[in-house]
Design a protein around this motif. Structure first.
Motif, PDB file in Angstrom:
ATOM      1  N   VAL A 112      63.539  88.707  85.307  1.00  0.00           N
ATOM      2  CA  VAL A 112      62.493  89.680  85.004  1.00  0.00           C
ATOM      3  C   VAL A 112      61.292  89.268  85.838  1.00  0.00           C
ATOM      4  O   VAL A 112      60.771  88.158  85.693  1.00  0.00           O
ATOM      5  N   THR A 117      59.384  94.493  82.291  1.00  0.00           N
ATOM      6  CA  THR A 117      59.404  94.170  80.868  1.00  0.00           C
ATOM      7  C   THR A 117      60.768  94.459  80.253  1.00  0.00           C
ATOM      8  O   THR A 117      61.376  95.489  80.524  1.00  0.00           O
ATOM      9  N   ILE A 118      61.212  93.543  79.397  1.00  0.00           N
ATOM     10  CA  ILE A 118      62.281  93.803  78.430  1.00  0.00           C
ATOM     11  C   ILE A 118      61.629  93.734  77.066  1.00  0.00           C
ATOM     12  O   ILE A 118      61.037  92.706  76.721  1.00  0.00           O
ATOM     13  N   VAL A 132      65.553  91.832  70.272  1.00  0.00           N
ATOM     14  CA  VAL A 132      65.947  91.652  71.671  1.00  0.00           C
ATOM     15  C   VAL A 132      66.814  90.399  71.728  1.00  0.00           C
ATOM     16  O   VAL A 132      66.315  89.288  71.501  1.00  0.00           O
ATOM     17  N   VAL A 142      61.738  84.447  84.074  1.00  0.00           N
ATOM     18  CA  VAL A 142      60.680  85.430  83.846  1.00  0.00           C
ATOM     19  C   VAL A 142      59.514  84.980  84.722  1.00  0.00           C
ATOM     20  O   VAL A 142      58.894  83.946  84.455  1.00  0.00           O
ATOM     21  N   ILE A 153      59.361  89.270  78.274  1.00  0.00           N
ATOM     22  CA  ILE A 153      60.343  89.629  77.260  1.00  0.00           C
ATOM     23  C   ILE A 153      59.571  89.619  75.960  1.00  0.00           C
ATOM     24  O   ILE A 153      59.031  88.574  75.566  1.00  0.00           O
ATOM     25  N   ILE A 166      63.193  87.883  68.921  1.00  0.00           N
ATOM     26  CA  ILE A 166      63.672  87.595  70.262  1.00  0.00           C
ATOM     27  C   ILE A 166      64.612  86.399  70.153  1.00  0.00           C
ATOM     28  O   ILE A 166      64.222  85.341  69.646  1.00  0.00           O
ATOM     29  N   ILE A 181      57.154  85.134  77.255  1.00  0.00           N
ATOM     30  CA  ILE A 181      58.034  85.538  76.160  1.00  0.00           C
ATOM     31  C   ILE A 181      57.161  85.563  74.923  1.00  0.00           C
ATOM     32  O   ILE A 181      56.599  84.522  74.545  1.00  0.00           O
TER      33      ILE A 181
END
Length: 332
Positions: A112, A117-118, A132, A142, A153, A166, A181
């Protein structure tokens, strides 16, 4: 639902000329019936330049899951070159009383980068956000930011519903130069848990840009005004649990549980063989007025804290300051 089968590659790239419509694989449901899931099976998946794979749910049932089975590599990268406010996205949104769908990603390697973005978002309503869940056998990276968008994330709530969790399982996790994150609340819903298991190492490294793993309650007055949301943040922060043989934080890098409102901070638990903090790195639990969080560090071999790095627990107002529990045979 939507089912995509590809022999080599699925690529979702860019937006239309006005940037209003992204290239997308998506389901948007008003909630009159149970929506189906998005399922993508492919060796490789790329989302670039503002492209989107995701679901949006406005109803009272369960939202659509996004299930990705990618045998080799997933890359989520960049923002729209036409509109700097539209990042490449993979995830789900909840805008009603029903719970959001989960994002389930299985792959060998995940990147990422460059502001992509996730995510699982709760924009309005009382429904809980989706989880997620990432199982990336080899690595998760990331990295970077673009136009003030951090690559991330995350799960977040701007409503009454609680953020989703997450969960990341991988061999190696790297956050660098603005990668984040995080799970957050900006309202009365609670932030979600962050659970990370990396069988080789976790590194969080940045010289110039804030880079972090964090679960937080924080205020953003201009955003709350725009959404017509209450200004008093009452949601609680979530728990962070990290398990890995080696954890390294260097530079402007942070692992934290925090709350800037009246809610409590979450707890932070790190279990590792060796933990290295250097060049101003921070492990913290903090609150503005609520109960402080607890930090528990277990380093079976070694804990190193160097060059202005800190481990801290603080609370403002009438809040309890929380606690710090460190178990290590050697602290340097």
């Amino acid at each position: 639902g939507i089912n995509v089968e590809a022999k080599e590659l699925v690529e979702v790239t860019g937006t239309n000329s006005t940037s209003l419509l992204p290239s997308a694989i998506s389901i948007e449901s008003l909630g009159f019936s149970q929506p189906g899931d998005i399922v993508v099976n492919s060796p490789n998946l790329t989302i670039r330049s503002g492209g989107v794979i995701g679901s949006a749910y406005f109803g009272s049932n369960q939202g659509s899951n996004v299930n990705l089975n990618i045998s080799e590599e997933v890359i989520v990268s960049g923002i729209s070159p036409i509109n700097g406010f539209r990042s490449s996205q993979l995830g789900s949104k909840t805008l009603g009383t029903g719970d959001g769908g989960n994002v389930n990603l299985s792959t060998r390697k995940l990147t990422v980068e460059n502001g992509a973005t996730i995510a699982s978002f709760i924009l309005f309503g009382s429904g809980s956000g989706g989880d997620v869940i990432i199982n990336s056998a080899e690595s998760v990276e990331v990295v970077g930011e673009e136009s003030d968008f951090s690559s991330s994330i995350n799960t977040s709530t701007l409503g009454q519903g609680n953020s989703g969790r997450i969960v990341i399982n991988t061999d190696r996790l790297s956050l660098r130069d603005g990668g984040d994150i995080d799970s957050a609340t900006l309202s009365s819903g609670n932030a979600g848990e962050i659970i990370i298991h990396a069988t080789e190492f976790i590194e969080i490294i940045s010289k110039d840009i804030f880079t972090s793993i964090r679960s937080a309650g924080f205020t953003n007055k201009s955003l709350l005004d725009a959404l017509g949301s209450p200004q008093i943040l009452s949601g609680n922060g979530g728990k962070i649990a990290i398990n890995t043989p080696q954890l390294e934080l260097a530079g402007i890098s942070v692992i934290s549980v925090a709350n800037n409102g009246t809610g409590i901070a979450g707890n932070l638990e790190i279990n590792a063989d060796s933990i290295f903090l250097s060049d101003g790195a921070l492990v913290s639990a903090s609150t503005a007025s609520g109960k402080g969080g607890h930090i528990k560090l277990e380093a079976s071999d070694l804990l190193v804290i160097r060059n202005r790095s800190q481990i801290s627990a603080t609370a403002g107002g009438i809040g309890n300051g929380g606690s710090i529990d460190i178990q290590a045979p050697f602290i340097v």
